[in-house]
Write a protein that holds these residues in place. Structure first.
Motif, PDB file in Angstrom:
ATOM      1  N   GLU B  48       0.793  -1.391  -0.118  1.00 47.05           N
ATOM      2  CA  GLU B  48      -0.157   0.027  -0.084  1.00 47.05           C
ATOM      3  C   GLU B  48       1.106   0.996   0.021  1.00 47.05           C
ATOM      4  O   GLU B  48       1.903   1.274   0.721  1.00 47.05           O
ATOM      5  N   TYR B  49       0.569   2.254  -0.693  1.00 48.06           N
ATOM      6  CA  TYR B  49       1.165   3.629  -0.776  1.00 48.06           C
ATOM      7  C   TYR B  49       0.394   4.537  -1.237  1.00 48.06           C
ATOM      8  O   TYR B  49      -0.848   4.562  -1.529  1.00 48.06           O
ATOM      9  N   SER B  50       0.619   6.023  -0.844  1.00 45.70           N
ATOM     10  CA  SER B  50      -0.078   6.964  -0.903  1.00 45.70           C
ATOM     11  C   SER B  50       0.519   7.709  -2.443  1.00 45.70           C
ATOM     12  O   SER B  50       1.857   7.978  -2.384  1.00 45.70           O
ATOM     13  N   ILE B  52       0.352  10.864  -5.152  1.00 45.50           N
ATOM     14  CA  ILE B  52       0.558  12.181  -5.093  1.00 45.50           C
ATOM     15  C   ILE B  52      -0.586  13.210  -4.782  1.00 45.50           C
ATOM     16  O   ILE B  52      -0.344  14.254  -4.452  1.00 45.50           O
ATOM     17  N   PHE B  53      -1.629  12.368  -4.861  1.00 46.72           N
ATOM     18  CA  PHE B  53      -3.043  13.338  -4.786  1.00 46.72           C
ATOM     19  C   PHE B  53      -3.461  12.815  -3.362  1.00 46.72           C
ATOM     20  O   PHE B  53      -4.517  13.195  -2.639  1.00 46.72           O
ATOM     21  N   LEU B  56      -4.993   6.321  -1.052  1.00 46.59           N
ATOM     22  CA  LEU B  56      -4.440   5.162  -0.687  1.00 46.59           C
ATOM     23  C   LEU B  56      -4.415   4.177  -1.913  1.00 46.59           C
ATOM     24  O   LEU B  56      -5.557   4.087  -2.281  1.00 46.59           O
ATOM     25  N   ARG B 233      -7.080  14.634 -10.873  1.00 52.11           N
ATOM     26  CA  ARG B 233      -7.387  15.643 -11.594  1.00 52.11           C
ATOM     27  C   ARG B 233      -8.200  15.110 -12.714  1.00 52.11           C
ATOM     28  O   ARG B 233      -8.922  15.761 -13.347  1.00 52.11           O
ATOM     29  N   ALA B 236      -8.144   9.309 -15.229  1.00 53.04           N
ATOM     30  CA  ALA B 236      -6.741   8.928 -15.327  1.00 53.04           C
ATOM     31  C   ALA B 236      -6.153   8.869 -14.156  1.00 53.04           C
ATOM     32  O   ALA B 236      -5.010   7.971 -13.835  1.00 53.04           O
ATOM     33  N   ASN B 237      -6.462   9.553 -13.176  1.00 54.20           N
ATOM     34  CA  ASN B 237      -5.551   9.623 -11.805  1.00 54.20           C
ATOM     35  C   ASN B 237      -6.457   8.821 -10.817  1.00 54.20           C
ATOM     36  O   ASN B 237      -6.002   8.574  -9.616  1.00 54.20           O
ATOM     37  N   MET B 239      -8.307   5.715 -10.714  1.00 52.22           N
ATOM     38  CA  MET B 239      -8.626   4.351 -11.408  1.00 52.22           C
ATOM     39  C   MET B 239      -8.775   3.368 -10.255  1.00 52.22           C
ATOM     40  O   MET B 239      -8.116   3.053  -9.344  1.00 52.22           O
TER      41      MET B 239
END
Lengths: 245, 245, 245, 245
Positions: B48-50, B52-53, B56, B233, B236-237, B239
């Motif tokens: 799991e990672y965060s 840039i927006f 999670l 945005r 595409a960001n 999904m």
């Protein structure tokens, strides 16, 4: 293995008090949180954010009087922790950027004052993992783990002089000793399966070879069954409960 | 109000396939996740990672054959969404830094091509919230919401020419039209309580006055009971499921 | 006003030594760097990155023997610093997220030990800016500024007991005292125009009202003509020169 | 080698206009900025911040009328760029987190529409670096570089159909083609020493093996002497000059 951990916090506050909590473990390399639950005894408004260490923090104002927080997590986690005797020391110039900050002294880890002490402990050990292992063995042999003896955090240097400590104290000492010989270390707060007094536990990780490895100076054996809740430079960054400032 | 949302994903893959998922809503200003659950039909390793927006994200490799993902969340969320007629337009030079990126054109929101169109829609409206409201009314009156008609995402310009769309299309169009008149907008994917076809829903937020406000061009009325899972945005960001690249 | 600052570092190292430097001031709210220059006496490979406080850091390995670093900056900066008597205390629950970390105790600012001391100093003062001002006046009257008397950093508590200090010590004390009454404070290292001994200077900022304000407990008057190079929680995060770890 | 680059921007604006500029190259793995200079024809207040891609951005409001910006940088940069024929393709599941976003389609790089096209171009090539090299050769042979022919940015798909383009167009096409076969790519804007028309130049980097490599589809040979100013997913994130929104 699957571990279920629960936590009950009972607060009795004279006045409404702002709190910053770290209630939510995050799924990561070694754990997958497949069920979580949080309940407050009274409805409160909670704002969540990530701190600079990547921890999920919850901000709220706890009401005056009794206030209870109940959390539960069910987690798939490793049965055993990786051991890597011989994993090499990483030269400061070769450390990843994000790791550099974990070389610095912090409130409870005065690594700048412990260089002479640590150099003796690691004499003869190979640079890297084996040095950290030597430090942990030294702590286990010389600073008895005495659960429940500490109200406010002591610093590593104070623990060293006092000669015993709780899990947090032993972690602080291990962290400071490693940093004083240029090995990055970070604190971990979480749960450890099978701990006699089921409570929050503290241990640390050291960066050697090419990754973070787990060390736990307050346990005889490095056991698995861990749930990590929060990471930080020391306990000042890893508070699961903050009193009114 | 308390909303319970569940999601079943059934994949049938010919080959083992890397996925990036966004399964975990995060607690925030308008929602508190008090219970969550995730189950996979087969054990897989998940990282799991965060992004840039701040979302999670979960990385995993789904095995070939059938693979099922089940998620459930119980959330305390607002009964109604804030409306702020008259909230003012923020000059670009006064926007917070983190908001500036939401003025830029993106894959599915070619705001650089829609300025002439949007300026007509907002003629006479006060600058700010009321312009966004005018754009949403225009979309509702002119671009019928036709659920289930789209396989691959269309861009805002394509939706505008086609004259109808799914919730994601209408959100993209609203986003692009607002950005073309310098109002920052971001996409939201999540659940909406009471949606006829209980499915993932998409809407958008616009930054006017001094905060983000919710707009939903595919709904007659701006209803509460929302669970936000991911922000971005454009689609595409955001999904919730990524096919093999 | 326009300020030109130069810095000469002369190192004499027995062995090649990894350094982390903060050489580059960044343009910001109160300063615009319109010319900068950096020269090394020998060509070295330098990697630049931003730390978690937003400072530009330079990593390099200084060669054994003599190694000189020369930097120059020409900066447009304010003639005077904002003063805001009466600016109000911000309740912890209302602080911006990024500011919260500046409430925590750090290596050289044991705010957790100074609450009793600071509460006396601010007795009768309005909550907020005026409390910080009272603390600075107390320091100026009680802890004489003695440039050049300190080799290694002392902690705020040690400075308090010792009764005098260099600019860094006085800044640490001011920071710790403010944090102990829940006012966020951060350290600044940079240049101050007109300082008798032209050298690196240290001061601090406190968050009251709705922004950071400058305080300088080692100066009689709060003067402008400042170039900020680095920000941090205390000197452990703001090193313009790091010895071999 | 040492490269000196200067840039003159002359704006003639009817009304005061907010701008976001990227004037400052940052020192990094392959370049060290040892002297920089910035001058405006009139004093303006400038705020600097880092965007989500790590670029230093400058916010200002340019006055109506004539406004000139002059920048100069002297940089130590590589004589030649690394070439790594055979560097392997990285499976999506093994990519570093920060790289994943560079697989997504963006405003000017519709990688989701170019998979069929790119798969033909790379037929027979080893997965990874060699595929990117094949794509660049194809572009050089089929999409003539025609400087000065484009006012507003075209998308990669439009460039492909049009059959020629400026450096930015060719970079967009290369980026989109690589992403369509799951190779992360990012845009770079900067200076290239010896470019016939000394002007801002655009090229791209691809992530193969274990790092980013430079590719420049508008140049016959991959030359060194580069100064990178800004990175982004495409030109929508890498603007050295933003018109009034």
């Amino acid at each position: 293995m699957r571990v279920r951990a629960t936590c009950n916090l009972e607060l009795h506050l004279r006045i409404a008090t702002p709190l910053i909590l770290m209630l939510r473990p995050q799924s990561g390399a070694s754990q997958w949180i497949f069920r979580e639950e949080y309940t407050f005894s009274e409805p409160v408004s909670v704002l969540e954010y990530s701190d600079i260490f990547g921890n999920l923090c919850q901000r709220l104002v706890a009401p005056a009087g009794e206030f209870k927080i109940y959390t539960a997590a069910e987690v798939e986690t490793s049965d055993s922790m990786d051991v890597a005797l011989g994993a090499t020391f990483v030269n400061v110039q070769d450390l990843p950027e994000q790791v550099l900050g974990y070389l610095l002294p912090t409130r409870y880890c005065e690594s700048d004052r412990l260089g002479d002490v640590s150099r003796k402990m690691v004499e003869g050990a190979n640079l890297g993992y084996d040095q950290v292992a030597s430090i942990c063995i030294w702590i286990r042999n010389n600073i008895p783990y005495s659960p429940g003896t500490s109200d406010t955090p002591l610093s590593a240097f104070e623990v060293y002089k006092q000669g015993h400590g709780v899990c947090r104290d032993l972690a602080h000492l291990g962290i400071a000793l490693c940093r004083s010989i240029s090995i990055p270390t970070r604190m971990v707060v979480g749960y450890l399966y099978g701990l006699e007094l089921m409570d929050l536990h503290a241990w640390f990780e050291a960066y050697v070879g090419d990754r973070w490895y787990t060390f736990d100076p307050s346990q005889e054996k490095l056991k698995g069954g861990r749930i990590s809740i929060a990471y930080g430079r020391d306990a000042a960054n890893v508070m699961s409960f903050t009193r009114p400032y």
